[in-house]
Design a protein around this motif. Structure first.
Motif, mmCIF file in Angstrom:
data_model
loop_
_atom_site.group_PDB
_atom_site.id
_atom_site.type_symbol
_atom_site.label_atom_id
_atom_site.label_comp_id
_atom_site.label_asym_id
_atom_site.label_seq_id
_atom_site.Cartn_x
_atom_site.Cartn_y
_atom_site.Cartn_z
ATOM 1 N N GLY A 48 6.699 -5.164 -3.974
ATOM 2 C CA GLY A 48 6.028 -6.217 -3.231
ATOM 3 C C GLY A 48 6.421 -7.585 -3.735
ATOM 4 O O GLY A 48 7.001 -7.735 -4.817
ATOM 5 N N LEU A 106 -2.577 -8.797 2.662
ATOM 6 C CA LEU A 106 -1.468 -7.871 2.429
ATOM 7 C C LEU A 106 -0.860 -7.448 3.753
ATOM 8 O O LEU A 106 -1.565 -7.278 4.747
ATOM 9 N N LEU A 131 5.478 -4.577 0.269
ATOM 10 C CA LEU A 131 4.216 -5.271 0.502
ATOM 11 C C LEU A 131 4.395 -6.782 0.335
ATOM 12 O O LEU A 131 4.804 -7.247 -0.724
ATOM 13 N N TYR A 133 2.369 -10.208 0.013
ATOM 14 C CA TYR A 133 1.007 -10.634 -0.298
ATOM 15 C C TYR A 133 0.891 -12.147 -0.227
ATOM 16 O O TYR A 133 1.867 -12.878 -0.401
ATOM 17 N N LEU A 162 -3.712 -8.315 -5.945
ATOM 18 C CA LEU A 162 -3.403 -7.592 -4.713
ATOM 19 C C LEU A 162 -2.462 -6.413 -4.904
ATOM 20 O O LEU A 162 -2.569 -5.411 -4.208
#
Length: 199
Positions: A48, A106, A131, A133, A162
């Motif tokens: 992410g 997210l 991901l 965020y 997150l």
């Protein structure tokens, strides 16, 4: 239908009447088509990054041995970006900016690769997700501390927890002249704040 093997290059020729295929002469521009097996995408790291983009993401797997950087691209959802490094085992690129749906912190998208300039994209099975965020900084306290360091600095905002990896949250100071001071790993992390010890 003839099954081709990896690394086989075929000369591309065309005829208008089933004979005298071109190009054939020394002055003609040679055209070639390369065969490679279905790439096996196995892992990506990190999993992410911030929605502003710019995270260097490494895709790992088994890729064509003669990978051409100019034809290799990474795709995050519907956004495609050019790779800046590519080999038979790794491809690296920077994540693009991504806007999560309104109010969402997210957003998960499928990550995939192409080695022929977008004609065919290879996904992992099961699909690998990246991901995005939303990380925002709003305030910090205290606003100063002794040169000896050791001040407990609290940074407030949103999105710090997150990714669920509190041990990976790090901080730093950047001076006006560009010098960077690493604050190391956070000593405490929550969704709304994070704390560091100053150096």
């Amino acid at each position: 239908e003839h099954q081709q093997q990896e690394g086989l290059d075929a000369a591309v020729q065309v005829s208008l009447r089933g004979r005298d295929f071109l190009p054939t002469g020394p002055s003609s521009v040679p055209l070639a088509f390369s065969y490679f097996p279905e790439p096996a995408l196995r892992e990506l790291t990190p999993v992410g990054g911030p929605s502003q983009g710019g995270t260097e993401v490494t895709f790992m797997g088994d890729f064509p041995r003669n990978t051409q950087l100019s034809s290799t691209h990474c795709r995050f959802g519907e956004r495609r970006v050019s790779a800046h490094a590519a080999s038979s085992t790794e491809v690296r690129c920077l994540s693009p900016p991504h806007t999560p749906s309104s109010g969402a912190e997210l957003s998960s998208v499928v990550a995939s690769l192409t080695f022929n300039d977008g004609a065919h994209f290879s996904d992992a099975s099961p699909a690998l997700k990246f991901l995005f965020y939303v990380l925002a900084l709003s305030a910090c306290s205290p606003l100063g501390g002794p040169t000896a360091g050791g001040t407990l600095l609290t940074v407030r905002g949103s999105g710090f927890g997150l990714l669920g990896q509190p041990n990976a949250v790090r901080g730093r100071f950047t001076w006006a002249d560009g010098q960077i001071v690493d604050l190391g790993t956070a000593v405490a992390v929550s969704t709304g704040s994070v704390q560091f010890r100053t150096a």
